[in-house]
Design an enzyme around this catalytic site. Structure first.
Site, PDB file in Angstrom:
ATOM      1  CD  GLU A  38      -2.829   4.330   1.427  1.00 50.21           C
ATOM      2  OE1 GLU A  38      -1.612   4.129   1.674  1.00 50.21           O
ATOM      3  OE2 GLU A  38      -3.749   3.760   2.004  1.00 50.21           O
ATOM      4  CE1 TYR A  78      -4.425   0.180  -0.039  1.00 48.34           C
ATOM      5  CE2 TYR A  78      -4.239  -1.746   1.385  1.00 48.34           C
ATOM      6  CZ  TYR A  78      -4.997  -0.928   0.553  1.00 48.34           C
ATOM      7  OH  TYR A  78      -6.295  -1.224   0.316  1.00 48.34           O
ATOM      8  CB  THR A  84      -4.568   5.023 -22.360  1.00 44.06           C
ATOM      9  OG1 THR A  84      -4.420   5.131 -23.776  1.00 44.06           O
ATOM     10  CG2 THR A  84      -5.972   5.414 -21.983  1.00 44.06           C
ATOM     11  CG  ASP A 139      -7.930  11.708 -24.121  1.00 43.45           C
ATOM     12  OD1 ASP A 139      -6.957  10.944 -24.249  1.00 43.45           O
ATOM     13  OD2 ASP A 139      -9.048  11.316 -23.735  1.00 43.45           O
ATOM     14  NE  ARG A 165      -6.982  -2.800 -21.155  1.00 43.38           N
ATOM     15  CZ  ARG A 165      -6.794  -2.870 -22.458  1.00 43.38           C
ATOM     16  NH1 ARG A 165      -5.838  -3.596 -22.960  1.00 43.38           N
ATOM     17  NH2 ARG A 165      -7.569  -2.213 -23.273  1.00 43.38           N
ATOM     18  CE  LYS A 206      -7.190   3.349 -25.875  1.00 41.59           C
ATOM     19  NZ  LYS A 206      -8.128   4.472 -25.828  1.00 41.59           N
TER      20      LYS A 206
END
Ligand SMILES: *Cc1c(COP(=O)(O)O)cnc(C)c1O
Length: 434
Positions: free
Chosen positions: A53, A51, A223, A197, A232, A226
């Site tokens: 954060e 973890y 992203t 984008d 992903r 692609k």
């Protein structure tokens, strides 16, 4: 994966089958590509156990010595690739990245100018069921009816009329260059934030084959799976003055735990992208797209805008052969050419049964198919659709509607099986994961 086989043979078997499917089909769906084994190793490493954060140097839990280093490396490599002032590598995917930008830089009710959704705007640019539509006042601009290019005059007119807080640029099926500087001029005239984008064209931008909008825009999302061939995932790049707002919007605004295993996968993909051999890859992607477009045109298909300057194209299958997009997608799936039907702006047919098929070349290029193979693919594509046309003709029902019954015709089944063998032969020569 012998451990998986022992623990869960059902899932193991299905993964084996999917591997076979991916190896033996040619992937032409615009948004899918293959990640390297190195990326996969990093993305599914023991980093998933932690973890973390917060951000490097500012975490809520202890034990971040190595995690911090990994995340910082991912950030630095992305900065180098895109010439960015600030990068956040934590967004879970493209849509949450866009959500974080809106949340960080806008107030609910603000006006956003974006490409009309039925003209290749993305769902996160204003779909009625998406947060973007629910929270913001989306004003759509359009493509020119004749050229299918962005109507910059309309963008300017709408900007002056609506005084948007943000102007949004980039789209899911656009095959032409974008005039980022013109967008900048318009945004400056009305004091709007300019956001791009670049999910589709990131890699082509990283290697300067297409103009880089990162220095021109205020904020850019992409992203990483692609053209970038990473896990992903997504990243946000912005000017230093927006860094704090963006970081807060990502965490804790939109999400909590950053998946550090996937951030490591991203770092590896960025390292791969920085290598010169990937420059060759990007050049080949475009050569392949233009060769494929050329052969399809020689086979009498119409292409949107008559040409592509990037990695994708839309092909009109209906006007030339009377085969609908739905029938074409189905027939191509049977021969294992993976494609998707697509609307084009001002399409006269319905969204679920349009006239067009969308194709892209990054995945086929990852397995190093080149111009010669694009010619073979164009020919198989044409023969497949001609086989469908013949059956429709024979049944004398060349109607406007899709007729899925034709796929039960023994003649068509036989013909498609033969074409399937041609695809298989080609795939065997270009394995993805050796
Ligand atoms: C694919 C895509 C996205 C969404 O990415 P996800 O990771 O699937 O959420 C956003 N914008 C554009 C332009 C895209 O092409």
């Amino acid at each position: 994966m012998t451990e998986l086989n022992q623990t869960d043979s059902v899932i193991y078997e299905l993964i084996q089958k999917e591997t076979e499917r991916q190896e033996n089909e040619i992937e032409l769906i615009a948004s899918e590509n293959y990640t390297s084994k190195a990326v996969m190793e990093a993305a599914w490493s023991i980093l998933t156990n932690k973890y973390s954060e917060g951000y490097p140097g500012k975490r809520y839990y202890a034990g971040q010595k190595y995690i911090d280093k990994i995340e910082q490396i991912a950030i630095d490599r992305a900065k180098q690739l895109f010439d960015a002032e600030h990068v956040n590598v934590q967004p879970l995917s493209g849509s949450p990245a866009n959500l974080a930008v809106y949340l960080g830089l806008l107030k609910p009710g603000d006006t956003v100018l974006g490409l009309s959704l039925d003209q290749w705007g993305h769902l996160s640019h204003g779909h009625p069921l998406n947060f973007s539509w629910l929270l913001y006042d989306i004003v759509p601009y359009h493509l020119d009816k004749e050229t299918w290019k962005i109507d910059m005059e309309e963008v300017e007119k709408l900007a002056l009329k609506h005084k948007p807080a943000m102007i949004l640029a980039w789209f899911s099926a656009y095959s032409q260059n974008v005039d980022w500087k013109k967008f900048r001029t318009i945004a400056d005239k009305v004091g709007a934030i300019l956001m791009a984008d670049i999910a589709h064209i990131a890699w082509l931008i990283a290697w300067k084959i297409l103009e880089n909008p990162v220095p021109i825009c205020d904020v850019v999302t992409t992203t990483t799976h692609k053209t970038l061939r990473g896990p992903r995932w997504a990243i946000i790049m912005c000017k230093e003055k927006y860094a704090k707002q963006i970081d807060r919007a990502v965490f804790p605004g939109v999400q909590w735990w950053p998946h550090e295993n996937l951030i490591a996968g991203k770092a590896v993909a960025f390292a791969e992208a920085l290598k010169p051999e990937f420059h060759n890859y990007t050049k080949q992607v475009i050569k392949n797209a233009q060769t494929l477009a050329e052969w399809l045109k020689l086979n009498w298909f119409e292409i949107v805008s008559w040409w592509t300057t990037n990695h994708l194209m839309l092909v009109d299958v209906f006007s030339s052969l009377w085969v609908t997009g739905k029938e074409a997608e189905k027939a191509l799936e049977i021969v294992w050419l993976s494609t998707n039907k697509n609307m084009i702006p001002y399409d006269k047919r319905k969204p679920m049964d349009p006239s067009w098929i969308r194709l892209w070349t990054p995945a086929a290029t990852t397995r190093w198919m080149k111009e010669q193979e694009m010619k073979v693919i164009a020919n198989i594509f044409t023969k497949t659709l001609k086989a469908v046309q013949e059956v429709k003709w024979y049944n004398s029902n060349p109607e406007d509607k899709s007729d899925m019954e034709i796929f039960n015709e023994p003649n068509l089944i036989k013909k498609l099986e033969e074409l399937r063998q041609e695809v298989l032969e080609l795939c065997k020569k270009f394995p993805i994961y050796k």
